[in-house]
Design a protein around this motif. Structure first.
Motif, PDB file in Angstrom:
ATOM      1  N   LEU A  11       3.440   4.154   3.315  1.00  0.00           N
ATOM      2  CA  LEU A  11       4.693   3.531   3.656  1.00  0.00           C
ATOM      3  C   LEU A  11       5.378   3.224   2.657  1.00  0.00           C
ATOM      4  O   LEU A  11       4.800   2.378   1.637  1.00  0.00           O
ATOM      5  CB  LEU A  11       4.332   2.153   4.617  1.00  0.00           C
ATOM      6  N   VAL A  12       6.798   3.487   2.417  1.00  0.00           N
ATOM      7  CA  VAL A  12       7.401   3.183   1.350  1.00  0.00           C
ATOM      8  C   VAL A  12       8.768   2.578   1.655  1.00  0.00           C
ATOM      9  O   VAL A  12       9.624   3.138   2.673  1.00  0.00           O
ATOM     10  CB  VAL A  12       7.806   4.260   0.425  1.00  0.00           C
ATOM     11  N   GLU A  13       9.066   1.293   1.408  1.00  0.00           N
ATOM     12  CA  GLU A  13      10.281   0.554   1.988  1.00  0.00           C
ATOM     13  C   GLU A  13      10.809  -0.155   0.705  1.00  0.00           C
ATOM     14  O   GLU A  13      10.269  -0.677  -0.409  1.00  0.00           O
ATOM     15  CB  GLU A  13       9.816  -0.609   2.780  1.00  0.00           C
ATOM     16  N   PRO A  14      12.376  -0.196   0.598  1.00  0.00           N
ATOM     17  CA  PRO A  14      13.027  -0.955  -0.517  1.00  0.00           C
ATOM     18  C   PRO A  14      12.917  -2.338  -0.358  1.00  0.00           C
ATOM     19  O   PRO A  14      12.866  -2.810   0.509  1.00  0.00           O
ATOM     20  CB  PRO A  14      14.555  -0.381  -0.259  1.00  0.00           C
ATOM     21  N   VAL A  15      12.735  -2.950  -1.573  1.00  0.00           N
ATOM     22  CA  VAL A  15      12.459  -4.533  -1.357  1.00  0.00           C
ATOM     23  C   VAL A  15      13.279  -4.869  -2.631  1.00  0.00           C
ATOM     24  O   VAL A  15      12.863  -4.659  -3.691  1.00  0.00           O
ATOM     25  CB  VAL A  15      11.289  -5.064  -1.405  1.00  0.00           C
ATOM     26  N   GLY A  16      14.500  -5.368  -2.607  1.00  0.00           N
ATOM     27  CA  GLY A  16      15.394  -5.712  -3.758  1.00  0.00           C
ATOM     28  C   GLY A  16      15.695  -4.673  -4.653  1.00  0.00           C
ATOM     29  O   GLY A  16      15.876  -3.378  -4.140  1.00  0.00           O
ATOM     30  N   VAL A  18      13.335  -3.054  -6.329  1.00  0.00           N
ATOM     31  CA  VAL A  18      12.134  -1.901  -6.501  1.00  0.00           C
ATOM     32  C   VAL A  18      11.675  -1.527  -4.952  1.00  0.00           C
ATOM     33  O   VAL A  18      12.487  -1.623  -4.159  1.00  0.00           O
ATOM     34  CB  VAL A  18      10.868  -2.751  -7.054  1.00  0.00           C
ATOM     35  N   ALA A  20       8.288  -1.228  -2.384  1.00  0.00           N
ATOM     36  CA  ALA A  20       7.009  -1.426  -1.912  1.00  0.00           C
ATOM     37  C   ALA A  20       6.317  -0.443  -1.145  1.00  0.00           C
ATOM     38  O   ALA A  20       7.000   0.085  -0.361  1.00  0.00           O
ATOM     39  CB  ALA A  20       7.103  -2.768  -0.916  1.00  0.00           C
ATOM     40  N   ALA A  21       4.945   0.085  -1.668  1.00  0.00           N
ATOM     41  CA  ALA A  21       4.370   1.027  -1.108  1.00  0.00           C
ATOM     42  C   ALA A  21       3.197   0.836  -0.579  1.00  0.00           C
ATOM     43  O   ALA A  21       2.274   0.010  -1.539  1.00  0.00           O
ATOM     44  CB  ALA A  21       4.346   2.339  -2.167  1.00  0.00           C
ATOM     45  N   PHE A  22       2.821   0.977   0.454  1.00  0.00           N
ATOM     46  CA  PHE A  22       1.700   0.600   1.266  1.00  0.00           C
ATOM     47  C   PHE A  22       0.504   1.761   1.062  1.00  0.00           C
ATOM     48  O   PHE A  22       0.995   2.885   1.865  1.00  0.00           O
ATOM     49  CB  PHE A  22       1.657   0.106   2.574  1.00  0.00           C
ATOM     50  N   THR A  29      -0.993  -2.793  -1.621  1.00  0.00           N
ATOM     51  CA  THR A  29       0.559  -2.486  -1.868  1.00  0.00           C
ATOM     52  C   THR A  29       0.760  -2.412  -3.332  1.00  0.00           C
ATOM     53  O   THR A  29       0.148  -3.104  -4.094  1.00  0.00           O
ATOM     54  CB  THR A  29       1.147  -3.476  -1.021  1.00  0.00           C
ATOM     55  N   LEU A  31       4.210  -2.060  -6.229  1.00  0.00           N
ATOM     56  CA  LEU A  31       5.563  -2.296  -6.441  1.00  0.00           C
ATOM     57  C   LEU A  31       5.999  -1.187  -7.135  1.00  0.00           C
ATOM     58  O   LEU A  31       5.511  -0.939  -8.044  1.00  0.00           O
ATOM     59  CB  LEU A  31       6.078  -3.392  -6.716  1.00  0.00           C
TER      60      LEU A  31
END
Lengths: 95, 321
Positions: A11-16, A18, A20-22, A29, A31
């Motif tokens: 799973l890869v999602e934008p946070v700010g 950077v 976050a990849a699980f 996880t 960054l």
């Protein structure tokens, strides 16, 4: 030539600023910066070698593919260690 | 969790200590924290008195149908009963910790229960954070030890905010809401006197000097927090507190990646929950505005939080109270 695959279930999602990849492999996880997250995205779309990924990224961002090769090459060890990608064995099918 | 039956209708404050001692020495006492229940048995007279002082508003329940943790606080047999006497923490036949001095069973119980909660309640994402509620929304205060988290959580709980927990931001990924894990707030060292001055009417347990964390005293949860411990709270906001001596109050918005790291990498069971934990933290980061609060003056810190809370409630469509 080494070929890579994105680990299924990553799973890869934008946070700010950077990403976050699980990793389902490690359960951890990490960054990621934009470059590394881009590689994961392109991997998921079918490209699986440094050359192919550089070609896709170069087409997307208007850069020279050769200039991206070094960046992409330095990302593989980190992505492998983080359990986000795995190396494809040549001649073997993968899921 | 099942609701325990056989409630006597009395609180621990309304029970004579010998009756509490008999309950603890017999089938035990069921303490319902909201999202979890602890059954505790003990032969320590000190424990009965100390427990009563900080769980004073909790129901006196001598029988339950379910407990998440079955704990015993026991005085060892043999020479240790008389020479430098001790108490031991037991759970499911195991003794996971070294014994404490016999006059300090409450810190051992609190520490042990927190340890058990952090390992067992894996239907919830357990963030290491203080959590309070107002207008139906939860304010999370995640922080490292020494940051002033407990002091700020305690202060808010004495100024109209409902205490959910001092230690656990207990987020239910299924319902998308926070649940209460209501226990006394463990204050350390100078925080004890700060809170005594800040809230002279608050109920404190005894002080325990020379623990691993220095002097510790527990602040009893207010009655309203106990009565409302089954009420959930929607995610509202995240504030990372940082106490700095003599610092002016500073309040700055935080980037999402900082909040993500503060929540995920500081949680008790984030890794264990796998993708569920990842998605839950992501949801909180997207849903909650977040700030860092640097403070030295508690009143100023609270005023700052109050001033931003109307913005938080409006953003969430909750009524401003």
């Amino acid at each position: 030539m080494a070929r890579y695959a994105r680990v299924a279930g990553t799973l890869v999602e934008p946070v700010g600023d950077v990403w976050a990849a699980f990793s389902p492999t490690t359960g951890e996880t990490v960054l990621l910066n934009h470059e590394t997250a881009s590689i994961l995205e392109v991997l998921g779309a079918g490209a699986d070698s440094t050359a192919e990924i550089c070609a896709v990224l170069a087409a997307d961002c208007g850069l020279d593919a050769n200039s991206l090769a070094e960046v992409v090459e330095t990302c593989w060890p980190r992505l492998l260690e983080a359990g986000l990608v795995r190396e494809r064995l040549s001649g073997h099918a993968y899921v | 969790m099942a609701v325990n039956k056989a409630q006597s209708g009395r609180t621990l404050a309304e029970v004579h200590q010998p009756e509490l001692e008999r309950a603890l020495a017999g089938q035990g006492l069921w303490i319902d924290l909201g999202a979890a229940t602890v059954r505790v048995q003990s032969d320590s007279v000190d424990f009965a008195a100390q427990l009563q002082s900080v769980y004073d508003q909790f129901p006196f329940e001598k029988q339950g149908i379910w407990a998440d943790m079955h704990v015993r606080i026991r005085r060892p047999r043999g020479v240790r009963r008389w020479v430098r006497p001790q108490v031991r923490f037991q759970c499911d036949g195991q003794r996971p910790f070294e014994p404490f001095p016999a006059d300090s069973p409450l810190p051992l119980f609190e520490w042990g229960c927190n340890w058990l909660i952090g390992r067992r309640l894996n239907d919830l994402l357990l963030l290491h954070a203080g959590a309070v509620e107002k207008s139906g929304l939860a304010l999370l205060l995640p922080a490292l030890p020494g940051s002033g988290k407990s002091t700020l959580t305690a202060a808010l709980s004495q100024r109209g905010w409902r205490l959910l927990s001092d230690e656990f931001g207990a987020f239910d990924p299924e319902s998308g809401a926070f649940r209460a894990l209501l226990k006394p707030i463990a204050l350390k060292n100078q925080s004890i006197d700060v809170m005594r001055r800040f809230a002279p009417e608050a109920v404190f347990g005894p002080e325990f000097p020379k623990t691993r964390k220095g002097t510790v005293a527990h602040l009893a949860p207010p009655r309203e927090a106990v009565v409302r411990r089954y009420e959930c709270a929607r995610p509202g906001a995240v504030i990372l507190p940082k106490w700095v001596a003599n610092s002016p109050t500073r309040f700055e918005a935080l980037a999402e990646n900082v909040v993500f790291a503060a929540l995920a990498f500081n949680a008790f069971n984030y890794s264990l929950l796998g993708a569920v934990g990842f998605q839950a933290v992501l949801r909180l980061v997207r849903q909650c505005p977040a700030w860092q609060l640097v403070y030295s003056d508690l009143d100023e810190a609270l005023a700052t939080i109050e001033s931003v809370w109307s913005e938080v409630t409006e953003r969430n469509g909750a009524p401003v109270q």
